[in-house]
Scaffold this motif. Structure first.
Motif, PDB file in Angstrom:
ATOM      1  N   ARG A 196      49.211  33.885  64.728  1.00  0.00           N
ATOM      2  CA  ARG A 196      48.640  35.074  65.462  1.00  0.00           C
ATOM      3  C   ARG A 196      47.399  35.927  65.517  1.00  0.00           C
ATOM      4  NH1 ARG A 196      49.004  40.948  65.694  1.00  0.00           N
ATOM      5  NH2 ARG A 196      49.799  40.967  63.766  1.00  0.00           N
ATOM      6  N   SER A 216      54.063  35.837  68.583  1.00  0.00           N
ATOM      7  CA  SER A 216      53.506  37.106  68.973  1.00  0.00           C
ATOM      8  C   SER A 216      54.209  38.130  69.570  1.00  0.00           C
ATOM      9  CB  SER A 216      52.442  36.331  69.757  1.00  0.00           C
ATOM     10  OG  SER A 216      51.599  36.758  70.254  1.00  0.00           O
ATOM     11  N   ASP A 264      45.043  32.136  65.076  1.00  0.00           N
ATOM     12  CA  ASP A 264      44.348  31.900  66.488  1.00  0.00           C
ATOM     13  C   ASP A 264      43.136  32.763  66.683  1.00  0.00           C
ATOM     14  OD1 ASP A 264      46.367  29.929  66.817  1.00  0.00           O
ATOM     15  OD2 ASP A 264      47.594  31.232  67.570  1.00  0.00           O
ATOM     16  N   ARG A 265      42.535  34.324  66.402  1.00  0.00           N
ATOM     17  CA  ARG A 265      41.965  34.987  67.045  1.00  0.00           C
ATOM     18  C   ARG A 265      40.574  34.957  66.158  1.00  0.00           C
ATOM     19  NH1 ARG A 265      45.898  39.867  66.950  1.00  0.00           N
ATOM     20  NH2 ARG A 265      44.611  40.694  65.464  1.00  0.00           N
ATOM     21  N   THR A 266      40.735  33.983  64.956  1.00  0.00           N
ATOM     22  CA  THR A 266      39.575  34.805  63.738  1.00  0.00           C
ATOM     23  C   THR A 266      38.867  32.813  63.629  1.00  0.00           C
ATOM     24  OG1 THR A 266      41.091  34.128  62.122  1.00  0.00           O
ATOM     25  CG2 THR A 266      39.869  36.599  62.718  1.00  0.00           C
ATOM     26  N   GLU A 322      47.260  42.130  60.109  1.00  0.00           N
ATOM     27  CA  GLU A 322      46.310  42.715  61.218  1.00  0.00           C
ATOM     28  C   GLU A 322      45.337  42.585  60.480  1.00  0.00           C
ATOM     29  OE1 GLU A 322      45.484  43.225  64.821  1.00  0.00           O
ATOM     30  OE2 GLU A 322      47.009  42.337  64.471  1.00  0.00           O
ATOM     31  N   GLU A 350      52.145  41.818  70.615  1.00  0.00           N
ATOM     32  CA  GLU A 350      51.212  43.021  71.129  1.00  0.00           C
ATOM     33  C   GLU A 350      51.560  44.742  71.730  1.00  0.00           C
ATOM     34  OE1 GLU A 350      48.597  41.460  71.342  1.00  0.00           O
ATOM     35  OE2 GLU A 350      49.016  39.526  70.550  1.00  0.00           O
TER      36      GLU A 350
END
Length: 299
Positions: A294, A2, A297-299, A270, A4
């Motif tokens: 990466r 990941s 996991d966020r959507t 992204e 950031e």
């Protein structure tokens, strides 16, 4: 791995060795390890070690002893194995033919563009059940390119920064008509291996750059004999020591702690995933956890 925006990265340098480069000299704590991937086995075991304290992972693209031809390489497994090993930056070393008079055998070219003419290879980690489209408008990491150029010049190596690498299917070399066609397109060098390797590295959010090592003038040049394996191998071997010196110079620089890549290579996914979460194939999601976790996991 990941990445950031506020995270300082400890780089892990991946090296993919082309024809003539099957090992990396000078590594400490060397260990060859097999890495299994969701895409099958890579070309060979990976060589793990440290150079000047920097973590490195080396993969001989064609396998030790060169048993695998370009079209049969498992490019997805090779890049996935690098990602699974924590690699953040890849330096790809490739033997190529020159398409320009000013790029003679023995010359190094830090490539900045590709034309992909391959047709028999799996070119994406994504597919039915999980679709993504990454930008490869600028397919090579200029940050790594800067380091390669500076290091090569510091060593006194014959190097050109910038050029287009046309990737042909092979395994045969070009016809004379093809060679002249590629020249008319403004291409600098021709080879068989860096696609889809570069595209897959971008999908995996790994910074990737190519050093193209010229072995011959392809077959376009008047008075230049048709390319033979013998002459290619001869120049390739003489290039290998220069390549090793370049690697030894580049790794300590690339291995310094840094912020996320200013060119955005490590954030290529992204806004690339198109498939809505509810429509995603669970098997594809599982296979892509290492490559795209990466963002998935966020959507």
């Amino acid at each position: 791995m990941s990445v950031e925006a506020n995270e300082l990265i400890e780089p892990v340098i991946g090296l993919i060795g082309g024809s003539g480069l099957y090992d990396i000299e000078g590594l400490e704590d060397k260990e060859w390890r097999r890495v299994e991937t969701p895409w099958g086995a890579p070309s060979d075991a990976l060589l793990f070690g440290r150079l000047d304290g920097v973590r490195c992972v080396f993969l001989p693209r064609h396998g030790r002893g060169h048993p695998i031809p370009p079209s049969e390489l498992n490019y997805r497994a090779n890049i996935s194995a690098m990602k699974q090993s924590g690699v953040t930056d890849i330096v790809s070393l490739s033997a190529v033919g020159s398409l320009k008079e000013e790029l003679p055998p023995g010359h190094f070219v830090v490539i900045d563009q590709f034309i992909d003419r391959t047709f028999a290879r799996e070119k994406s980690f994504f597919g039915t059940g999980l679709v993504a489209h990454v930008s490869v408008a600028d397919p090579l990491c200029p940050r790594i390119g800067d380091v390669l150029e500076t290091s090569a010049r510091g060593l006194g190596l014959p190097v050109t920064r910038g050029g287009t690498y046309i990737v042909m299917e092979g395994p045969q070399f070009s016809t004379r008509a093809e060679s002249n066609l590629y020249r008319s397109w403004g291409c600098s060098v021709v080879g068989m291996t860096n696609m889809p390797e570069a595209k897959l590295a971008r999908e995996a959010e790994i910074c990737y750059a190519t050093v193209a090592m010229v072995t011959d003038y392809d077959c376009w040049r008047e008075g230049h004999d048709a390319v033979t394996v013998e002459e290619v191998v001869g120049v390739m071997m003489s290039n290998a020591e220069n390549a090793r010196n370049l690697i030894r110079a580049v790794i300590p620089v690339l291995g310094q702690g840094r912020d996320p890549c200013w060119a955005g290579c490590d954030r290529a996914l992204e806004h690339a995933v198109m498939t809505a979460p509810a429509a995603r194939d669970p098997e594809m999601v599982s296979r892509l956890t290492v490559i795209a976790g990466r963002v998935l996991d966020r959507t």
